[in-house]
Design an enzyme around this catalytic site. Structure first.
Site, PDB file in Angstrom:
ATOM      1  CE  LYS A 171     -12.370 -17.402   4.813  1.00 47.66           C
ATOM      2  NZ  LYS A 171     -10.932 -17.016   4.288  1.00 47.66           N
TER       3      LYS A 171
ATOM      4  CB  VAL B 105     -12.130 -21.118   5.784  1.00 45.14           C
ATOM      5  CG1 VAL B 105     -11.096 -20.921   5.069  1.00 45.14           C
ATOM      6  CG2 VAL B 105     -13.186 -22.269   5.107  1.00 45.14           C
TER       7      VAL B 105
ATOM      8  CE1 TYR C 104     -13.656 -14.401   3.470  1.00 45.74           C
ATOM      9  CE2 TYR C 104     -12.133 -14.324   2.050  1.00 45.74           C
ATOM     10  CZ  TYR C 104     -12.364 -14.140   3.341  1.00 45.74           C
ATOM     11  OH  TYR C 104     -11.676 -13.748   4.098  1.00 45.74           O
TER      12      TYR C 104
ATOM     13  CB  THR D 286      -4.266 -15.839   4.579  1.00 44.46           C
ATOM     14  OG1 THR D 286      -5.420 -15.358   5.310  1.00 44.46           O
ATOM     15  CG2 THR D 286      -3.338 -16.146   5.707  1.00 44.46           C
TER      16      THR D 286
END
Length: 312
Positions: A171, A211, A143, A55
């Protein structure tokens, strides 16, 4: 006030993967990043921030920019929030360099994404994640986002990686709640929702927190959802989940997340709502208009804009 962490929430509970603000000339807006981080932590109840994640447009920022961005955010809020540095790439040696650089800059944790595009086998994932975790003394969050990387971290692989003392969390943007439940039951790995669409369901199977991406604009509400669920107020948590559906739909389902979030920040007059780096593009006026409507329906107070008078 120092950030509060526990063994069942080693990075805090409410984190957002922060956008990277850019200047009109394309450079990183470090002052804007510090202002946005301060806003999220001091005004929007964030326990932590992920810097240099997807992001944050990490594929298009240089290593030096990543280092300086971390330093700016840590200087602004590092005494009040957990700063987690994105250090994952599809090149193990490069990931090691970014991990060491993040530790030297003062990061308190690492987020390491599955290597993307080159589609390594599970043994390759084990070696990659282990090498990164061995490279520093920082706690590491894996992740898992196969929709972007092309490869899931299989449950057996997660159980194996859980044996590493510094691999402490996941995550999750894979969405396999049952598989994750089995891994959580068999290991000490701490789970974080990495998909705002599933925040409340993840809490129901034992996730520590989020998150988030929509946390840029509704961080307080997400923190309240976590607090309500953990207090046994499940009906209140469900009410918050349903109230935020238009916000999540607007930001997470219609275009790339960084594009949508920067458009939202622009509408709200907050730092970070400026340009994006190619190949990402700014939101269209049509998207921004629909985003304004959905944010308003979801309870976000969007400042009014002056409309030109129409000749009659």
């Amino acid at each position: 006030m120092a950030p509060s962490t526990t063994t069942d929430a080693p990075f805090g509970r409410m984190l957002t993967a922060m956008v990277t603000p850019f200047l009109p000339d394309g450079g990183v807006d470090y002052d804007g990043a510090a202002r946005l981080a301060t806003h999220l932590v001091d005004e929007r109840r964030h326990d932590g921030l992920v810097v240099n994640g997807t992001t944050g447009e990490s594929p298009t920022t240089s290593d030096d920019e990543k280092r300086d961005l971390l330093r700016a955010v840590i200087e602004a809020v590092g005494d009040r929030a957990v700063i987690v540095a994105g250090a994952g790439t599809n090149d193990t040696e490069h990931s090691l360099k970014l991990a060491r650089q993040a530790e030297a800059a003062g990061a308190q944790g690492l987020l390491v994404v599955t290597p993307y595009y080159n589609k390594p086998p599970q043994e390759g994932l084990v070696r990659h994640f282990t090498a990164v975790a061995d490279a520093t003394g920082l706690p590491t969050m894996l992740y898992d986002i196969p929709g972007r990387t092309g490869v899931p971290i299989q449950n057996d692989t997660l159980q194996l990686l859980a044996e590493h003392p510094r691999i402490v969390a996941v995550k999750d943007a894979k969405g396999d709640l049952f598989g994750a439940s089995r891994v959580m039951a068999a290991t000490d790995l701490v789970w974080y929702s990495g998909d705002d669409n599933l925040n409340l369901p993840w809490l129901s199977v034992g996730a520590a927190g989020f998150v988030s991406v929509v946390g840029h604009v509704v961080g307080i509400e997400l923190h309240e959802m976590i607090d309500a669920y953990r207090a046994g107020e499940h009906g209140r948590a469900l009410d918050i989940h349903r109230r935020l559906l238009p916000v999540v739909t607007a930001i997470m389902t219609r275009t790339q997340g960084a594009i949508a979030v920067k458009a939202a920040l622009n509408l709200l007059g907050l730092p970070g709502g400026g340009p994006l780096r190619a190949p990402l593009v700014e939101a269209t006026p049509e998207f921004a208009a629909r985003l304004r409507e959905d944010l308003t329906i979801g309870g976000v107070k969007v400042p009014e804009i002056a409309m030109p008078e129409v000749a009659r």
